[in-house]
Design an enzyme around this catalytic site. Structure first.
Site, PDB file in Angstrom:
ATOM      1  N   GLU A 251      10.619  -5.064   4.016  1.00  0.00           N
ATOM      2  CA  GLU A 251      10.601  -6.492   3.660  1.00  0.00           C
ATOM      3  C   GLU A 251      10.246  -6.664   2.181  1.00  0.00           C
ATOM      4  O   GLU A 251      10.891  -7.417   1.442  1.00  0.00           O
ATOM      5  CB  GLU A 251       9.558  -7.248   4.505  1.00  0.00           C
ATOM      6  CG  GLU A 251       9.895  -7.389   5.981  1.00  0.00           C
ATOM      7  CD  GLU A 251       9.304  -6.278   6.830  1.00  0.00           C
ATOM      8  OE1 GLU A 251       9.107  -5.150   6.301  1.00  0.00           O
ATOM      9  OE2 GLU A 251       9.043  -6.526   8.021  1.00  0.00           O
TER      10      GLU A 251
ATOM     11  N   GLU B  33      -4.906  -6.548  14.713  1.00  0.00           N
ATOM     12  CA  GLU B  33      -4.356  -5.257  14.297  1.00  0.00           C
ATOM     13  C   GLU B  33      -5.452  -4.189  14.328  1.00  0.00           C
ATOM     14  O   GLU B  33      -5.187  -3.011  14.541  1.00  0.00           O
ATOM     15  CB  GLU B  33      -3.727  -5.350  12.896  1.00  0.00           C
ATOM     16  CG  GLU B  33      -2.731  -4.232  12.632  1.00  0.00           C
ATOM     17  CD  GLU B  33      -1.963  -4.380  11.320  1.00  0.00           C
ATOM     18  OE1 GLU B  33      -2.582  -4.261  10.253  1.00  0.00           O
ATOM     19  OE2 GLU B  33      -0.744  -4.600  11.364  1.00  0.00           O
TER      20      GLU B  33
ATOM     21  N   LYS C 258       0.839  -1.203   0.000  1.00  0.00           N
ATOM     22  CA  LYS C 258       0.000   0.000   0.000  1.00  0.00           C
ATOM     23  C   LYS C 258       0.871   1.248   0.000  1.00  0.00           C
ATOM     24  O   LYS C 258       0.672   2.167  -0.778  1.00  0.00           O
ATOM     25  CB  LYS C 258      -0.938  -0.019   1.214  1.00  0.00           C
ATOM     26  CG  LYS C 258      -1.806   1.214   1.281  1.00  0.00           C
ATOM     27  CD  LYS C 258      -2.803   1.187   2.408  1.00  0.00           C
ATOM     28  CE  LYS C 258      -3.490   2.546   2.478  1.00  0.00           C
ATOM     29  NZ  LYS C 258      -4.446   2.666   3.559  1.00  0.00           N
TER      30      LYS C 258
ATOM     31  N   LYS D 265       9.460  -0.989  14.268  1.00  0.00           N
ATOM     32  CA  LYS D 265      10.043  -0.680  12.946  1.00  0.00           C
ATOM     33  C   LYS D 265      11.106   0.408  13.089  1.00  0.00           C
ATOM     34  O   LYS D 265      12.182   0.330  12.486  1.00  0.00           O
ATOM     35  CB  LYS D 265       8.968  -0.153  11.990  1.00  0.00           C
ATOM     36  CG  LYS D 265       8.001  -1.172  11.453  1.00  0.00           C
ATOM     37  CD  LYS D 265       7.078  -0.487  10.419  1.00  0.00           C
ATOM     38  CE  LYS D 265       5.845  -1.302  10.141  1.00  0.00           C
ATOM     39  NZ  LYS D 265       4.845  -0.600   9.345  1.00  0.00           N
TER      40      LYS D 265
ATOM     41  N   HIS E  99      -5.929 -33.234  17.810  1.00  0.00           N
ATOM     42  CA  HIS E  99      -4.894 -34.133  18.318  1.00  0.00           C
ATOM     43  C   HIS E  99      -3.723 -33.343  18.886  1.00  0.00           C
ATOM     44  O   HIS E  99      -2.644 -33.894  19.098  1.00  0.00           O
ATOM     45  CB  HIS E  99      -4.430 -35.059  17.196  1.00  0.00           C
ATOM     46  CG  HIS E  99      -5.562 -35.874  16.642  1.00  0.00           C
ATOM     47  ND1 HIS E  99      -5.964 -37.065  17.211  1.00  0.00           N
ATOM     48  CD2 HIS E  99      -6.425 -35.635  15.626  1.00  0.00           C
ATOM     49  CE1 HIS E  99      -6.999 -37.542  16.527  1.00  0.00           C
ATOM     50  NE2 HIS E  99      -7.311 -36.690  15.570  1.00  0.00           N
TER      51      HIS E  99
ATOM     52  N   GLY F   8      -4.853  -1.632   4.706  1.00  0.00           N
ATOM     53  CA  GLY F   8      -4.066  -2.787   4.272  1.00  0.00           C
ATOM     54  C   GLY F   8      -4.754  -4.114   4.550  1.00  0.00           C
ATOM     55  O   GLY F   8      -4.851  -4.982   3.682  1.00  0.00           O
ATOM     56  N   ARG F   9      -5.263  -4.300   5.777  1.00  0.00           N
ATOM     57  CA  ARG F   9      -5.854  -5.603   6.141  1.00  0.00           C
ATOM     58  C   ARG F   9      -7.270  -5.769   5.583  1.00  0.00           C
ATOM     59  O   ARG F   9      -7.905  -6.776   5.841  1.00  0.00           O
ATOM     60  CB  ARG F   9      -5.813  -5.799   7.661  1.00  0.00           C
ATOM     61  CG  ARG F   9      -6.468  -4.688   8.462  1.00  0.00           C
ATOM     62  CD  ARG F   9      -6.146  -4.807   9.949  1.00  0.00           C
ATOM     63  NE  ARG F   9      -6.567  -3.629  10.700  1.00  0.00           N
ATOM     64  CZ  ARG F   9      -5.865  -2.514  10.832  1.00  0.00           C
ATOM     65  NH1 ARG F   9      -4.698  -2.391  10.236  1.00  0.00           N
ATOM     66  NH2 ARG F   9      -6.318  -1.498  11.549  1.00  0.00           N
TER      67      ARG F   9
HETATM   68  O1  F6P Z   1       3.336  -2.967   9.751  1.00  0.00           O
HETATM   69  C1  F6P Z   1       1.968  -3.161   9.624  1.00  0.00           C
HETATM   70  C2  F6P Z   1       1.485  -2.856   8.245  1.00  0.00           C
HETATM   71  O2  F6P Z   1       1.474  -1.490   8.032  1.00  0.00           O
HETATM   72  C3  F6P Z   1       0.125  -3.482   7.993  1.00  0.00           C
HETATM   73  O3  F6P Z   1      -0.907  -2.721   8.487  1.00  0.00           O
HETATM   74  C4  F6P Z   1       0.142  -3.637   6.513  1.00  0.00           C
HETATM   75  O4  F6P Z   1      -0.842  -4.510   6.055  1.00  0.00           O
HETATM   76  C5  F6P Z   1       1.551  -4.132   6.286  1.00  0.00           C
HETATM   77  O5  F6P Z   1       2.322  -3.437   7.240  1.00  0.00           O
HETATM   78  C6  F6P Z   1       2.118  -3.938   4.916  1.00  0.00           C
HETATM   79  O6  F6P Z   1       2.127  -2.590   4.547  1.00  0.00           O
HETATM   80  P1  F6P Z   1       2.268  -2.152   3.032  1.00  0.00           P
HETATM   81  O7  F6P Z   1       1.130  -2.724   2.278  1.00  0.00           O
HETATM   82  O8  F6P Z   1       2.267  -0.663   3.033  1.00  0.00           O
HETATM   83  O9  F6P Z   1       3.568  -2.709   2.522  1.00  0.00           O
END
Ligand code: F6P
Length: 503
Positions: free
Chosen positions: A196, A335, A190, A476, A366, A249-250
């Site tokens: 990452e 979240e 987003k 972060k 189990h 995002g979620r």
């Molecule tokens: O660190 C949390 C977060 O901001 C989430 O809310 C989000 O879904 C995820 O990181 C990834 O963010 P982005 O889509 O901006 O890479």
């Protein structure tokens, strides 16, 4: 006034499940609802094995009124600011074409571009594309991973791999399964700033380059609400599929973040997923009181979190295809509602979201069900299953799967007395069952949208903002300081850094 409402809710009698069923022959039917997903397919929502009774329902309905639930819900659907700390609307329902006209028009435009690209890829207009590596994390990965795994195990139009973790082992595993000559990359973020995702994307490009692919960046599709950043990173404008800032995002799998879903299922499958979710949107928007399924689920969630001190709630999918659902729901619920202040910033007077956890049945029986049946923690459980099997093997497989699912709910509730304490089951343990006629794009869309609205309804009843997530920022920032190598920390952290030689 609200505190008084919680006090009066606490003061209500709490009959056992056995008493509730004994007092009301029609309880199973009265606390169950059949939801029409479309095309004659239904989902049964059975809340009868929870401790909700008519007195609690009435009190929770009064709480909803006090918390201005109807107008908050109206604000959600009409694109008003419902995320005050960031001054934003939350317009994920518009991605299903239920929302403000402006947001719906924008969604149609964004989806139109995505549809054209997906169809062009399927038609071979981008050369031979057999694999898609979708790189994203959190909300930019969990939804696509869930839906692709649930619906594209067989007959997928493309071989999709979702890579999230910065741990290179994750990307290496995906690369090992793909042929660079026929691999496309979807970079989903987003913000288009997530370390990452950008690091994994660079490494995937290096892999293409090393394999002799000319112009690897031409193999990239960017899915983002920050198109200028994707362009700055080197993606050509025509391959950037954007979505609005107002989609969290979620809550974003319905937007262009869902590109790998459409790529795997085909456009019609993605459209059916949206339509199933839209059916749930219309139900949530137009149904009052406890007949509103997500609102009733929120009543039960808050009953257990606030009135019975339950710190967790568990979700077990009795369906291998939905094995990733608990992971998805963890982000959605924790979240969104893992907060300790109200939307106005005042401390909450009681617990907010419980910890969501779970797994897949029958495996979990189990492993962890011992605690559910005999442990000292009361854990409300949701069982989720489909009547139609996903496999073509001996029908015994699916019959045994469903028998076990229903047996667990019955056993948790009934318990079993024994003179031997170790062999006694206390019973009176709650569960809800969500039974799909079949797992299809439409039913999965409705199921996910149900959980989104359940999360929102809980937030409204608690008075919190479910759409920000400042709790993720501190870690972060500290990781960045470590990367920059110019900070000192507490003695423990310092020693770890030195031992791992990254100080
Ligand atoms: O660190 C949390 C977060 O901001 C989430 O809310 C989000 O879904 C995820 O990181 C990834 O963010 P982005 O889509 O901006 O890479």
């Amino acid at each position: 006034m609200t505190t008084a409402r919680w006090e009066s809710l606490s003061a209500l009698a709490k009959p056992t499940l056995a008493t509730l069923f004994a007092q009301d022959e029609a309880r199973a039917a009265r606390y169950s609802t059949l939801f029409e997903v479309g095309a004659g397919s239904e989902i049964l929502f059975d809340w009868s094995k929870t401790h909700l009774d008519d007195a609690h329902i009435a009190a929770f309905e009064a709480l909803a009124q006090e918390m201005a639930f109807a107008s908050q819900r109206g604000a959600l659907f009409s694109g008003q600011v419902v995320n005050p700390t960031e001054g934003r609307a939350a317009e994920h329902t518009a991605q299903r074409f239920v929302g403000s006209p402006v947001a719906v028009a924008r969604a149609r435009e964004d989806h139109g571009r995505m549809e054209a690209l997906v169809k062009a890829i399927h038609a071979g207009e981008h050369g031979e594309v057999r694999h898609l590596i979708h790189i994203g994390i959190g909300g930019s990965a969990l939804g696509p991973a869930l839906v692709v795994d649930a619906l594209a195990r067989k007959d997928a139009k493309l071989d999709v791999h979702v890579v999230a973790n910065i741990d290179g082992c994750a990307l290496e595993a995906a690369l090992a399964k793909c042929d660079p000559a026929t691999t496309m990359l979807a970079v989903a973020s987003k913000t288009f700033t997530t370390i990452e995702t950008l690091t994994n994307a660079e490494s995937a490009l290096a892999w293409l380059q090393a394999a002799g692919v000319a112009n690897p960046r031409e193999r990239v599709v960017a899915l983002t609400a920050a198109p200028e950043k994707a362009q700055g990173w080197g993606v050509e404008e025509g391959r950037i599929l954007s979505f609005p800032e107002s989609v969290g995002g979620r809550y974003s799998l319905w937007s262009t973040i869902g590109f790998p879903i459409a790529a795997a299922l085909g456009w019609d499958g993605f459209a059916a997923l949206l339509e199933g979710a839209a059916a749930m949107d219309r139900h949530f928007r137009d149904t009052e009181g406890a007949a509103n399924l997500p609102l009733r689920a929120a009543f039960a969630d808050l009953y257990y979190a606030r009135l019975r001190g339950c710190q967790t709630r568990a979700v077990f999918a009795y369906d291998e295809r939905m094995a990733l659902l608990p992971d998805y729901l963890q982000q959605l619920e924790m979240e969104s509602n893992g907060k300790s202040v109200t939307a106005e910033g005042a401390p909450l007077e009681g617990p907010s979201a419980p910890i969501t956890w779970g797994g897949v049945g029958t495996d979990a029986q189990h492993a962890v069900f011992q605690l559910l049946h005999q442990g000292t923690n009361l854990v409300p459980v949701d069982f989720i299953a489909a009547i139609a099997p996903g496999d073509a093997l001996d029908p015994a497989h699916h019959r045994i799967l469903l028998s076990n699912c229903f047996a667990q709910g019955a056993a948790l509730m009934a318990g079993q007395a024994s003179e031997d304490g170790a062999r006694a089951y206390p019973g009176d343990r709650p569960s809800a069952t969500i039974l799909l006629d079949a797992l299809t794009p439409a039913s999965l869309g409705a199921l996910i949208a149900f959980h989104e609205h359940r999360t929102f309804a809980s937030a409204v009843l608690l008075g919190i903002n479910p759409f920000d997530q400042f709790g993720v920022e501190l870690g972060k920032a500290i990781a960045k300081r470590i990367e920059a190598g110019n900070a000192s920390f507490d003695a423990s952290t310092q020693a770890l850094l030195e031992r791992a030689k990254i100080a």
